[in-house]
Write an enzyme that holds these catalytic residues in place. Structure first.
Site, mmCIF file in Angstrom:
data_model
loop_
_atom_site.group_PDB
_atom_site.id
_atom_site.type_symbol
_atom_site.label_atom_id
_atom_site.label_comp_id
_atom_site.label_asym_id
_atom_site.label_seq_id
_atom_site.Cartn_x
_atom_site.Cartn_y
_atom_site.Cartn_z
ATOM 1 N N GLY A 158 44.347 85.755 27.056
ATOM 2 C CA GLY A 158 44.506 86.675 25.931
ATOM 3 C C GLY A 158 44.094 86.034 24.615
ATOM 4 N N ALA A 214 48.063 81.282 32.307
ATOM 5 C CA ALA A 214 46.669 81.700 32.496
ATOM 6 C C ALA A 214 46.423 83.039 31.806
ATOM 7 C CB ALA A 214 46.328 81.786 33.983
ATOM 8 N N ASP A 215 47.362 83.959 31.959
ATOM 9 C CA ASP A 215 47.264 85.250 31.265
ATOM 10 C C ASP A 215 47.290 85.063 29.753
ATOM 11 O OD1 ASP A 215 46.992 87.203 33.254
ATOM 12 O OD2 ASP A 215 49.131 87.264 33.639
ATOM 13 N N LEU A 216 48.261 84.315 29.264
ATOM 14 C CA LEU A 216 48.427 84.165 27.824
ATOM 15 C C LEU A 216 47.236 83.449 27.188
ATOM 16 C CD1 LEU A 216 52.208 83.208 27.834
ATOM 17 C CD2 LEU A 216 51.220 85.352 27.036
#
Length: 423
Positions: free
Chosen positions: A185, A180-182
């Site tokens: 980003g 989810a973070d990647l």
């Protein structure tokens, strides 16, 4: 040095942990000048997320955490206390001279410092301001902090990841990296570049509102569409595929391997390659829809047969039939794959503490404006003096005073950092 695709673009990166820094690193790889603003003393949270730590030239552990190093290549680090009026003034001046700002503070947190979008857009109307949060700038959960693990659960990803409840080890699983973070980003990088292109026409920047939950819901892709099309809630298939059979992990006599049979023609070729040519003519398995309807029966037949030889034997035979097949590598094995080596997916970026420091390279391959690895992940406050002097025009006495009152800190190994990486 080759010209980068984003040469001339200056990014002020106020983010920490992963989603924002990942975005900033991509922009830096593409040639943007990225100035990372960090808290004096501690810096980015991930600086302390070790072990493992980078080793120095002598092979001893440093205080540079591998997690931090993964997402901060090519940036400069300026340590500024933004809770102080003087620190806020410095960030205002940096924003005035920047094209992009990335931040991932909780909604409203930067308002009290005058570092919110409205305040900085008044100073610099051309600023592209990207906010990355767990839940976005509005909605009933906007004020809550967002963590990748929580988002993987809330968005439904964990409900389709892992073995079925009725199998050994069954139950929901998170993905092995913070997807989810990647992905946020990556989407933030796209949004920023789109806003920069729009600015060429409008002359104005804009606010990019990026939420981990939004991105994770969107990137469930075919699984979400499966539900919207059928009304049936997708479940977990472990290492199998919801829409294609056989497309899964099988156990050979020695270890696991993958068969990814994408269409009916490939299934015929697969059956011939593994010595079961009659299987493709079985009425239960002729079409993919048939194979989905009889998934368990086909799985049982293939599993029993494929256990009779080694993974390397099956991979060689199936690969020769032009059916997608592959081994399951460890990360160490993946980095030694001939194709990974041929694509130069490891890059040496000399670090002040380790001249042979290696990183995973960017996957972006551009023929005219290739990715550049201008600098390793910076040490905390490594470039404070240089940025304040060369970009903001502060004299040495003023910088000394800011350091004396704790508004700014400089890394002790770089008291007179003169490396010219400012554009």
């Amino acid at each position: 040095m080759n010209v980068g695709a984003l040469d001339g673009i200056r990014v002020l990166d106020l983010s920490r942990v992963l989603a924002g820094p990942w975005c900033g690193q991509i922009l830096a790889d593409l040639g943007a000048e990225v100035i990372k603003v960090e808290r004096p003393g501690n810096g980015d949270d991930t600086r302390s997320w070790g072990p493992p730590w980078m080793k120095d030239d002598a092979g001893d552990a440093t205080t540079e955490a591998a997690y931090y190093l993964a997402a901060n290549r090519g940036k400069m680090s300026v340590a500024i206390d933004i809770s102080t009026p003087e620190g806020q003034d410095l960030v205002h001046e940096l924003a005035r001279k920047s094209d992009v700002l990335i931040e991932n503070y909780k909604v409203g947190s930067l308002d009290r410092y005058g570092l919110d979008y409205q305040s900085l857009a008044a100073i610099n109307p051309r600023l592209v301001y990207c906010s990355i949060t767990g839940f976005g700038q509005d909605g009933p959960r906007a004020a809550e902090p967002g963590y990748d693990f929580i988002i993987q659960g809330l968005a439904g990803l964990m409900s389709i990841t892992g073995e079925r409840d009725d199998r050994p080890g069954g139950g929901p699983q998170k993905v092995g990296v913070a997807v989810a973070d990647l992905m946020t980003g990556l989407y933030a990088t796209i949004a920023i570049q789109a806003a920069l292109i729009a600015r060429q026409t409008t002359g104005r920047g804009q606010h990019c509102d990026m939420a981990l939950l939004d991105v994770q819901v969107a990137t469930l892709a075919n699984q979400t569409m499966n539900y919207l099309s059928s009304g049936k809630v997708p479940g977990r298939y472990g290492n199998a595929h919801a829409n294609i059979v056989p497309y899964q992990v099988f156990r050979a006599s020695d270890r696991d391997f993958i068969i990814a049979c994408g269409n009916d023609q490939q299934f015929v070729a697969l059956c011939r390659a593994i010595g079961l040519p009659d299987l493709s003519a079985d009425p239960r398995f002729i079409t993919n829809a048939d194979r989905i309807a009889h998934r368990e029966q086909l799985d049982g037949l293939l599993s029993e047969h494929l256990a009779s030889a080694t993974a390397d034997e099956w991979v060689a035979r199936i690969h020769a039939a032009r059916v997608p097949v592959g081994a399951i590598n460890s990360i160490a094995q993946a980095l030694e794959e001939p194709q990974v080596i041929a694509r130069s997916m490891k890059v040496q970026v000399p670090h002040p503490q380790n001249a042979a420091f290696e990183m995973v390279a960017s996957p972006l391959k551009l023929s005219d404006t290739p990715v550049q690895y201008r600098a390793p992940p910076p040490m905390l406050g490594q470039h404070s003096h240089m940025v304040l002097r060369d970009l903001l025009g502060l004299d040495d006495d003023r910088i000394t005073a800011l350091r004396a009152n704790g508004t700014v800190t400089q890394h002790p190994d770089f008291q007179q950092e003169n490396e010219d990486i400012l554009t």
